[in-house]
Design an enzyme around this catalytic site. Structure first.
Site, PDB file in Angstrom:
ATOM      1  N   SER A  16       1.163   8.193  -2.959  1.00 27.48           N
ATOM      2  CA  SER A  16       1.748   9.150  -3.899  1.00 27.48           C
ATOM      3  C   SER A  16       2.304   8.418  -5.112  1.00 27.48           C
ATOM      4  O   SER A  16       2.421   7.187  -5.125  1.00 27.48           O
ATOM      5  CB  SER A  16       2.862   9.962  -3.225  1.00 27.48           C
ATOM      6  OG  SER A  16       3.939   9.115  -2.863  1.00 27.48           O
ATOM      7  N   LEU A  18       3.350   6.514  -8.383  1.00 26.75           N
ATOM      8  CA  LEU A  18       2.790   5.404  -9.157  1.00 26.75           C
ATOM      9  C   LEU A  18       1.670   4.714  -8.395  1.00 26.75           C
ATOM     10  O   LEU A  18       0.656   4.313  -8.987  1.00 26.75           O
ATOM     11  CB  LEU A  18       3.893   4.397  -9.499  1.00 26.75           C
ATOM     12  CG  LEU A  18       5.137   4.938 -10.208  1.00 26.75           C
ATOM     13  CD1 LEU A  18       6.119   3.804 -10.486  1.00 26.75           C
ATOM     14  CD2 LEU A  18       4.770   5.670 -11.496  1.00 26.75           C
ATOM     15  N   VAL A  59       6.551  -1.619   5.251  1.00 25.80           N
ATOM     16  CA  VAL A  59       6.588  -2.978   4.710  1.00 25.80           C
ATOM     17  C   VAL A  59       7.741  -3.817   5.250  1.00 25.80           C
ATOM     18  O   VAL A  59       7.791  -5.028   5.019  1.00 25.80           O
ATOM     19  CB  VAL A  59       6.618  -2.976   3.163  1.00 25.80           C
ATOM     20  CG1 VAL A  59       5.348  -2.356   2.596  1.00 25.80           C
ATOM     21  CG2 VAL A  59       7.866  -2.289   2.629  1.00 25.80           C
ATOM     22  N   SER A 152      12.171  -1.916 -11.751  1.00 26.34           N
ATOM     23  CA  SER A 152      12.734  -0.710 -12.353  1.00 26.34           C
ATOM     24  C   SER A 152      13.615  -1.146 -13.508  1.00 26.34           C
ATOM     25  O   SER A 152      14.132  -2.275 -13.518  1.00 26.34           O
ATOM     26  CB  SER A 152      13.585   0.052 -11.328  1.00 26.34           C
ATOM     27  OG  SER A 152      14.399   1.027 -11.964  1.00 26.34           O
ATOM     28  N   TYR A 165      20.036  -0.719  -5.083  1.00 29.12           N
ATOM     29  CA  TYR A 165      18.759  -0.516  -5.758  1.00 29.12           C
ATOM     30  C   TYR A 165      18.570  -1.538  -6.877  1.00 29.12           C
ATOM     31  O   TYR A 165      17.509  -2.174  -6.997  1.00 29.12           O
ATOM     32  CB  TYR A 165      18.694   0.907  -6.312  1.00 29.12           C
ATOM     33  CG  TYR A 165      17.376   1.273  -6.935  1.00 29.12           C
ATOM     34  CD1 TYR A 165      16.234   1.429  -6.156  1.00 29.12           C
ATOM     35  CD2 TYR A 165      17.262   1.469  -8.312  1.00 29.12           C
ATOM     36  CE1 TYR A 165      15.005   1.767  -6.727  1.00 29.12           C
ATOM     37  CE2 TYR A 165      16.052   1.809  -8.889  1.00 29.12           C
ATOM     38  CZ  TYR A 165      14.929   1.952  -8.093  1.00 29.12           C
ATOM     39  OH  TYR A 165      13.729   2.284  -8.665  1.00 29.12           O
ATOM     40  N   THR A 200       7.526  11.682 -10.762  1.00 24.31           N
ATOM     41  CA  THR A 200       7.022  11.322  -9.439  1.00 24.31           C
ATOM     42  C   THR A 200       7.251  12.497  -8.491  1.00 24.31           C
ATOM     43  O   THR A 200       7.957  13.455  -8.838  1.00 24.31           O
ATOM     44  CB  THR A 200       7.762  10.085  -8.896  1.00 24.31           C
ATOM     45  OG1 THR A 200       9.158  10.400  -8.763  1.00 24.31           O
ATOM     46  CG2 THR A 200       7.596   8.887  -9.837  1.00 24.31           C
TER      47      THR A 200
END
Length: 259
Positions: A16, A18, A59, A152, A165, A200
């Site tokens: 989904s 990017l 991952v 980001s 983040y 997104t």
């Protein structure tokens, strides 16, 4: 690197957003794509549409990543391209006070580590394992492979509540150049994209007024980024042989406010 049916690629988070856009862009050039993702239904559907292979993969799991690479390589051979789009985020202030009770609390450390393990360690895990496999490839025009990572704009101007983040994405930016240097002697290039506010699946669920306000905050163009625009830059990083060791913002010139 020339893109054609002789080239295999792995895209993490490829079911989904990017990642999906990147899978579709690569497949349109004939590249044989493997999708690493947790979403089995969506991943299988995208893989079927592009003639690729879906590999269910978390991952953060060494075993699942190893199994996913094994499945992808059994289907397509050793990949020359890796694009890392798998990632997530959360929001907690480092320390805060409840407005009603005045009780104090701090950022839950398990929640901090969770983001680091996915966004940073998970990205590096896939890079290391993919690069090891690329070392066995014969160079084409002196090049064995190309890796694109996703950070980001929060890596550089993170907002309140984004300590985990921003730390994870700052780590992705910070490791780009040393990894590019590690792999340069073997003809493997490494670059990184820092997306701004993109349309997104997660953003699609936001109320229209929220999306309008976010769009208005972008200097130009005053809209959210579109996933194919990310994919276009990823393909440029892959196909331009002089693109190496770079971290590039893709953000309409936005600089994020504190909140």
């Amino acid at each position: 690197m020339e893109l054609n049916s002789s080239v295999a690629a792995v895209v993490t988070g490829g079911a989904s957003g990017l990642g999906e856009a990147t899978v579709r862009a690569l497949a349109a050039q004939g590249v044989r794509c493997a999708i690493f993702d947790m979403n089995e239904a969506k991943g299988e559907a995208v893989a079927k549409e592009v003639g690729g292979v879906f590999c269910k993969c978390n991952v953060t799991s060494e075993e699942e990543v190893d199994a996913a690479f094994a499945k992808a390589r059994a289907a397509h051979g050793q990949e020359r391209i890796l694009v890392n789009c798998a990632g997530t985020g959360n929001a907690f202030k480092t320390a805060s006070r409840d407005k009603q009770t005045r009780e104090t609390k701090h950022f839950p450390l398990d929640a901090f580590n969770f983001i680091i393990q996915i966004n940073l360690v998970g990205t590096f895990r896939c890079i290391a394992k993919s690069a090891k496999g690329m070392l066995d490839l014969e160079p084409i025009d002196g090049e064995r492979g190309a890796i694109v990572n996703t950070a980001s704009v929060a890596a550089e101007d993170g907002q309140m509540g984004q300590a985990a983040y921003s730390a994870s994405k700052g780590g992705v930016v910070g490791m780009t150049l040393p990894i590019a240097r590690d792999l340069a002697g073997d003809g493997i290039r490494v670059n990184c994209i820092l997306p701004g506010i993109f349309e997104t699946p997660l953003m699609a669920g936001a109320p229209p007024q929220v999306k309008d306000a976010l769009s208005a905050s972008v200097p130009f163009p005053k809209r959210l980024g579109q996933a194919p625009e990310y994919a276009q830059l990823a393909l440029t990083m892959i196909t331009n042989g002089y693109f190496n060791g770079e971290d590039v913002r893709l953000d309409g010139a936005i600089r994020m406010a504190p909140r």
